[in-house]
Design an enzyme around this catalytic site. Structure first.
Site, short mmCIF file in Angstrom:
data_model
loop_
_atom_site.label_atom_id
_atom_site.label_comp_id
_atom_site.label_asym_id
_atom_site.label_seq_id
_atom_site.Cartn_x
_atom_site.Cartn_y
_atom_site.Cartn_z
N HIS A 81 -20.70 -17.26 -1.70
CA HIS A 81 -21.83 -16.54 -2.58
C HIS A 81 -20.92 -15.10 -2.78
O HIS A 81 -19.86 -14.93 -1.80
CB HIS A 81 -23.14 -16.01 -1.81
CG HIS A 81 -24.09 -17.16 -2.14
ND1 HIS A 81 -25.37 -16.94 -2.08
CD2 HIS A 81 -24.25 -18.41 -1.84
CE1 HIS A 81 -26.16 -18.07 -2.18
NE2 HIS A 81 -25.41 -18.96 -2.14
N GLU A 83 -21.43 -12.03 -2.65
CA GLU A 83 -21.27 -10.92 -1.69
C GLU A 83 -20.36 -11.12 -0.53
O GLU A 83 -19.69 -10.44 -0.04
CB GLU A 83 -22.79 -10.48 -1.00
CG GLU A 83 -23.39 -10.13 -2.04
CD GLU A 83 -24.59 -11.53 -2.74
OE1 GLU A 83 -25.42 -11.08 -3.00
OE2 GLU A 83 -23.97 -12.30 -3.05
N ARG A 88 -15.21 -10.85 2.42
CA ARG A 88 -13.99 -11.14 3.08
C ARG A 88 -12.63 -10.82 2.53
O ARG A 88 -11.63 -10.61 3.27
CB ARG A 88 -14.09 -12.87 3.09
CG ARG A 88 -15.12 -13.52 3.93
CD ARG A 88 -15.15 -14.96 3.97
NE ARG A 88 -14.08 -15.66 4.73
CZ ARG A 88 -14.21 -15.54 6.08
NH1 ARG A 88 -15.23 -15.16 6.80
NH2 ARG A 88 -13.16 -16.07 6.88
N CYS A 136 -29.55 -12.98 -2.13
CA CYS A 136 -30.54 -13.83 -1.83
C CYS A 136 -31.18 -13.72 -0.51
O CYS A 136 -30.68 -13.06 0.34
CB CYS A 136 -29.70 -15.33 -2.01
SG CYS A 136 -28.70 -15.58 -0.63
N CYS A 258 -27.75 -13.94 2.16
CA CYS A 258 -27.00 -12.69 1.86
C CYS A 258 -27.73 -11.52 2.33
O CYS A 258 -26.95 -10.53 3.09
CB CYS A 258 -26.33 -12.42 0.30
SG CYS A 258 -25.22 -13.92 0.06
N ARG A 264 -26.84 -7.57 9.10
CA ARG A 264 -25.90 -7.73 10.24
C ARG A 264 -24.74 -6.52 10.01
O ARG A 264 -24.50 -5.94 10.82
CB ARG A 264 -25.21 -8.85 10.19
CG ARG A 264 -24.42 -9.27 11.56
CD ARG A 264 -24.01 -10.76 11.35
NE ARG A 264 -23.26 -10.88 12.41
CZ ARG A 264 -22.09 -11.90 12.69
NH1 ARG A 264 -21.94 -12.61 11.36
NH2 ARG A 264 -21.46 -12.16 13.56
N LYS A 392 -11.33 -18.69 7.25
CA LYS A 392 -10.75 -18.19 8.58
C LYS A 392 -9.57 -18.51 9.08
O LYS A 392 -9.14 -17.27 9.74
CB LYS A 392 -11.93 -18.95 9.50
CG LYS A 392 -13.40 -18.60 9.50
CD LYS A 392 -14.40 -19.38 10.47
CE LYS A 392 -15.62 -18.90 10.33
NZ LYS A 392 -16.44 -19.64 9.17
N LYS A 425 -12.05 -13.42 18.75
CA LYS A 425 -13.16 -12.76 18.46
C LYS A 425 -14.04 -12.14 19.68
O LYS A 425 -14.59 -11.35 19.68
CB LYS A 425 -13.88 -13.86 17.43
CG LYS A 425 -13.59 -14.09 16.29
CD LYS A 425 -14.38 -15.13 15.44
CE LYS A 425 -15.87 -14.78 15.33
NZ LYS A 425 -16.13 -13.85 14.24
#
Length: 457
Positions: A81, A83, A88, A136, A258, A264, A392, A425
């Site tokens: 999508h 966004e 990214r 969305c 999204c 978040r 990623k 991470k």
């Protein structure tokens, strides 16, 4: 300067960038396709001078990979999508800016922070997020008002949307004014300040605001564990304020909507976990600007931050951020509504390709389809040339390459003796603690990517 004028300037900047900097390859065939666009705009404010604004990241796209097509090597784009592509791409831009800062150059957006090996945004630098359409999920559940047997969205640009959704000449001007409320009655700046104004018809029109009779629908489904949609006629069709999962064509996805992902970001920042190893504070978006589309300020606020407002126990530097939300009068020319307006008989489908662009010197552009570089054959899947620069594993390798060029003193202790993407991470302790608090207090049904898909190196 009025907020709608700033919103128009931001959208015009993005539309011009889309037209002049993005390749035709990956853009929709407008005889049959439409797409969505999002971008990050860097704003540099200096006292007494006009703000400098430039696009530093952009994404287009409408598709999402189903769970069965995910790979444990991290080399497929799960969510395309617009966004998410833009966000990214922005992380790739920030990674490049960090490499410039660590090399000792002064020409970047980062300056040394208060803690050792930590960096922060240069004073006066902020970032605006532009979206051609409401995200969305929850933000797209917008009330419809009945005015003279027409449907009209609540909108900050209602006078522009009215001819499209409400008919060309509503006879009752007071009813027409009732559609134009919320942010239209404010003068705003991108730094978040605002000044109330009092339109002449404000008090008179308030009495004529009717009750909503329906809501715009979203294709995103309520996440398992959340209160589900009731599917009753009219305004009771959707349940609002809940986590939603993006639809997949015949294949269930594990990608949150999204609206949920942007909520978040307003707690964890846009930089992600890897970059947090080097940052003093998360990087939040100062403003969110939308193109001309059905829009409700109340729905946007609910989706992007209000449902998170009571989160507590966040680590130092993290907060429930409340970006300013503005809407432009300018419509994205390759969006579904604009193309239908030009030819109502045209049958349109979402464009299958996605484009990512960011302000980096090496290979700034990327065109993908089905999660891989456009044109990738089945035989080529798994080979480096099939990967997007923002998947990623590629972002992880770019991060590792940055570390390889640092002295031992420049590497934060949190990054030593780690191997996998998952370990890097998880080692961003403050970020992970903020994420834990958000999940436990509000987003309890968030679908997380299984660890098996994060253990690549």
């Amino acid at each position: 300067m009025a907020g709608v004028n700033i919103a128009d300037e931001i959208s015009a900047l993005c539309y011009d960038h889309y037209r002049t900097k993005l390749p035709k390859q990956g853009q929709p065939d407008t005889s049959k396709e439409w797409t969505l666009m999002a971008a990050v705009i860097q704003v540099e404010s200096t006292e007494g001078k006009t703000d400098i604004r430039k696009v530093v990241a952009m994404g287009t796209g409408t598709k999402c990979i189903g769970q069965s097509k995910l790979r444990k090597t991290g080399d497929v784009l799960q969510d395309s999508h617009a966004e998410i592509i833009a966000k990214r791409s922005f992380q790739r831009y920030l990674l490049h800016q960090l490499s410039i800062a660590l090399s000792g150059s002064q020409d970047c957006v980062l300056v040394p922070g208060n803690d050792t090996n930590k960096w922060m945004l240069k004073p006066g630098v902020s970032f605006v997020f532009f979206i051609s359409h409401t995200p969305c999920g929850d933000a797209s559940i917008i009330p419809m008002l009945c005015l003279e047997d027409h449907l009209c969205p609540t909108s900050t640009a209602a006078s522009e949307v009215m001819p499209l959704l409400c008919g060309p000449n509503p006879s009752n001007k007071r009813k027409q004014a009732a559609c134009a409320h919320n942010s239209n009655n404010k003068k705003m700046k991108l730094d978040g300040s605002n000044q109330e104004t009092e339109p002449e018809e404000k008090k008179e029109s308030a009495a004529f605001i009717p009750e909503p009779i329906d809501v715009f629908r979203t294709g995103a489904k309520c996440a398992p564990g959340e209160a589900q949609d009731r599917h009753n006629p009219g305004v009771d069709y959707h349940t609002v304020g809940v986590l939603r999962v993006k639809p997949g064509r015949g294949d269930r996805t594990i990608s949150m909507s999204c609206s949920d992902k942007m909520a978040r970001w307003n707690v964890l920042g846009c930089q992600g976990a890897l970059l947090m190893h080097f940052l003093q504070h998360p990087i939040y978006l100062s403003s969110v600007v939308l193109g001309k589309c059905p829009f409700s300020l109340q729905s946007m606020e609910r989706a992007l931050y209000s449902r998170c407002k009571n989160v507590s126990g966040l680590p130092k530097g993290f907060q429930v951020h409340t970006p300013q939300i503005l809407q432009s009068h300018l419509q994205f020319p390759h969006g579904r509504d604009a193309l239908r307006k030009a030819d109502s008989a045209r049958k349109l489908v979402p464009c299958g390709a996605a484009i990512s662009w960011c302000a980096v010197p090496h290979q700034p552009l990327d065109v993908t389809a089905n999660g891989y570089k456009q044109g990738t054959t089945k035989k080529a899947i798994g080979m480096p040339q099939s990967r997007s620069h923002i998947c990623k594993v590629e972002l992880f390798h770019a991060f590792l390459h940055l570390l390889e060029n640092l002295s031992q003193e420049q590497i934060p202790e949190s990054l030593r003796e780690l191997k996998t993407y998952y370990e890097y991470k998880e080692a961003a302790l403050s970020y992970q603690e903020a994420w834990r608090q958000l999940r436990e207090q509000v987003f309890t049904s968030w679908i997380r990517t299984p660890r098996d898909y994060l253990n690549f190196s």
